[in-house]
Design a protein around this motif. Structure first.
Motif, PDB file in Angstrom:
ATOM      1  N   HIS A 172     -13.320  -1.382   1.678  1.00 23.45           N
ATOM      2  CA  HIS A 172     -13.778  -2.828   1.615  1.00 23.45           C
ATOM      3  C   HIS A 172     -15.074  -3.311   1.344  1.00 23.45           C
ATOM      4  N   ALA A 173     -16.023  -2.294   1.726  1.00 20.66           N
ATOM      5  CA  ALA A 173     -17.318  -2.716   1.229  1.00 20.66           C
ATOM      6  C   ALA A 173     -17.419  -2.714  -0.315  1.00 20.66           C
ATOM      7  N   ILE A 174     -16.957  -1.715  -1.060  1.00 24.39           N
ATOM      8  CA  ILE A 174     -17.134  -1.738  -2.402  1.00 24.39           C
ATOM      9  C   ILE A 174     -16.327  -3.114  -2.921  1.00 24.39           C
ATOM     10  N   TYR A 175     -15.141  -3.445  -2.270  1.00 21.55           N
ATOM     11  CA  TYR A 175     -14.380  -4.507  -2.848  1.00 21.55           C
ATOM     12  C   TYR A 175     -15.101  -5.811  -2.514  1.00 21.55           C
ATOM     13  N   ALA A 176     -15.747  -5.901  -1.388  1.00 23.25           N
ATOM     14  CA  ALA A 176     -16.266  -7.075  -1.156  1.00 23.25           C
ATOM     15  C   ALA A 176     -17.425  -7.243  -2.042  1.00 23.25           C
ATOM     16  N   ALA A 233      -8.031   5.944  -1.956  1.00 23.91           N
ATOM     17  CA  ALA A 233      -6.855   5.278  -1.958  1.00 23.91           C
ATOM     18  C   ALA A 233      -6.647   4.004  -1.150  1.00 23.91           C
ATOM     19  N   CYS A 234      -7.458   3.088  -1.476  1.00 19.39           N
ATOM     20  CA  CYS A 234      -7.698   1.824  -0.767  1.00 19.39           C
ATOM     21  C   CYS A 234      -8.355   0.779  -1.375  1.00 19.39           C
ATOM     22  N   MET A 235      -8.059  -0.443  -1.725  1.00 20.82           N
ATOM     23  CA  MET A 235      -8.449  -1.614  -2.317  1.00 20.82           C
ATOM     24  C   MET A 235      -8.417  -1.655  -3.889  1.00 20.82           C
ATOM     25  N   GLU A 236      -8.188  -0.506  -4.488  1.00 21.14           N
ATOM     26  CA  GLU A 236      -8.386  -0.400  -5.769  1.00 21.14           C
ATOM     27  C   GLU A 236      -7.195  -1.046  -6.428  1.00 21.14           C
ATOM     28  N   ASP A 237      -6.106  -1.140  -5.894  1.00 18.16           N
ATOM     29  CA  ASP A 237      -4.845  -1.867  -6.208  1.00 18.16           C
ATOM     30  C   ASP A 237      -5.140  -3.469  -6.192  1.00 18.16           C
ATOM     31  N   LEU A 245       0.885  -6.414  -5.001  1.00 15.69           N
ATOM     32  CA  LEU A 245       0.958  -5.523  -6.239  1.00 15.69           C
ATOM     33  C   LEU A 245       0.444  -4.141  -6.002  1.00 15.69           C
ATOM     34  N   TRP A 246       1.021  -3.577  -4.824  1.00 14.62           N
ATOM     35  CA  TRP A 246       0.502  -2.347  -4.396  1.00 14.62           C
ATOM     36  C   TRP A 246       0.892  -1.449  -5.461  1.00 14.62           C
ATOM     37  N   SER A 247       0.009  -0.484  -5.773  1.00 12.90           N
ATOM     38  CA  SER A 247       0.309   0.311  -7.070  1.00 12.90           C
ATOM     39  C   SER A 247       1.215   1.679  -6.784  1.00 12.90           C
ATOM     40  N   CYS A 248       1.923   1.547  -5.728  1.00 13.69           N
ATOM     41  CA  CYS A 248       2.903   2.875  -5.576  1.00 13.69           C
ATOM     42  C   CYS A 248       4.156   2.318  -6.176  1.00 13.69           C
ATOM     43  N   ASN A 249       4.349   1.250  -6.598  1.00  8.61           N
ATOM     44  CA  ASN A 249       5.468   0.829  -7.201  1.00  8.61           C
ATOM     45  C   ASN A 249       5.231  -0.590  -7.927  1.00  8.61           C
ATOM     46  N   LEU A 250       4.894  -0.266  -9.379  1.00  6.93           N
ATOM     47  CA  LEU A 250       4.303  -1.352 -10.090  1.00  6.93           C
ATOM     48  C   LEU A 250       4.576  -1.100 -11.584  1.00  6.93           C
ATOM     49  N   MET A 251       5.075  -1.866 -12.280  1.00  8.09           N
ATOM     50  CA  MET A 251       5.292  -1.737 -13.761  1.00  8.09           C
ATOM     51  C   MET A 251       4.456  -2.962 -14.647  1.00  8.09           C
TER      52      MET A 251
END
Length: 295
Positions: free
Chosen positions: A213-217, A168-172, A143-149
């Motif tokens: 990654h710290a925010i995501y974890a 631009a990392c881990m938000e998707d 589900l990478w956000s550079c090509n997602l509908m």
């Protein structure tokens, strides 16, 4: 029926953006006319003259200044400007070599129950060397956000992109996990493909990966629990393998410091993911500030 809003976040990459828009018009002209309600480019760093170029070449494109708080906020901003029932997110550094929109429409017709259609992402040519990266997706599940509908009501229901993420990392990845938790029905559409150039990674980008990654974890404790020393060693081995096997182009000597940083990054990721105090500190320090409300 115009059922799709296309949202393209941008950060000053005028040439890349123009290439993407031209490829959309070259390969998906009929679907653009019949099925697309709007194309919104929201630019966090608008370069001089780009607005005039877009008006001349692509007058139907809505070009707006972004909030300048990172791609997650920028995508949400672009999505908020439309009302169509489906949202298609594309990144400005991708482009098309086939009819992307018709492929998505076909996938939607074949899987009418789908809430999310995940497109494929292919690299442009072979990897030049191990220092080059691209968000590849030929099997689905990312589900990478550079090509997602996805359906707008589903996107809204899970809270859109989490605006805590400043880079631009881990938000998707975070959006993917919330879609899974909400039992969204995801279908991979391999024919709905975009091309993504290889890009030489920088020390700044690697640092942003560590922070993200710290925010995501901190938001996903199970992710932190799954990381261990073996996981870290596999990452180091994978990076060494990339550098050994990909030698289309030599790595310039000034980039070898970045190579060293890249090989050390798995250790840094292990530290920020596993140590709760460290990841909380990085989350608190680097999380996106709330927007300033006008007086």
């Amino acid at each position: 029926m115009s059922s799709i809003d296309i949202v393209i976040p941008c950060a000053g990459r005028a040439a890349d953006l123009l290439r993407l828009l031209q490829s959309l018009h070259d390969h998906s002209a009929a679907a653009l006319t019949q099925h697309v309600a709007s194309i919104t480019v929201t630019d966090d760093r608008p370069p001089p003259g780009l607005a005039a170029q877009l008006r001349a070449r692509f007058p139907a494109v809505r070009y707006v200044h972004g909030p300048a708080r990172g791609p997650a906020v920028n995508r949400n901003h672009g999505a908020s400007l439309g009302t169509a029932p489906w949202l298609l997110f594309l990144d400005d550094d991708c482009y098309l070599q086939r009819d992307l929109l018709q492929a998505y429409l076909q996938a939607r017709a074949e899987a009418p129950e789908a809430d999310v259609l995940e497109g494929a992402i292919h690299a442009v040519g072979p990897r030049p060397n191990g220092n080059h990266h691209a968000p590849l997706n030929s099997t689905g599940g990312y589900l990478w956000s550079c090509n997602l509908m996805l359906r707008r009501p589903v996107f809204d229901a899970v809270g859109r992109f989490d605006e805590d993420f400043p880079f631009a990392c881990m938000e998707d990845c975070d959006l993917r996990e919330r879609l899974r938790a909400g039992a969204a029905r995801v279908v991979f559409a391999p024919q709905a493909a975009v091309l993504h150039p290889w890009r030489s990674i920088s020390e700044r980008e690697l640092t942003r990966q560590i922070i993200s990654h710290a925010i995501y974890a901190s938001k996903h404790p199970s992710f932190a629990r799954d990381w261990n020393v073996l996981h870290m060693l596999r990452m180091v081995h994978g990076r060494l393998k990339l550098y050994r096997l990909n030698r289309q182009e030599p790595i310039p000597w000034p980039k070898y410091r970045t190579v060293g940083y890249d090989l050390a990054t798995p250790l840094a990721l292990f530290a920020v993911v596993r140590w709760a105090r460290l990841r909380r500190a990085l989350h608190k320090r680097h999380v996106n500030p709330l927007p300033v409300k006008p007086a």
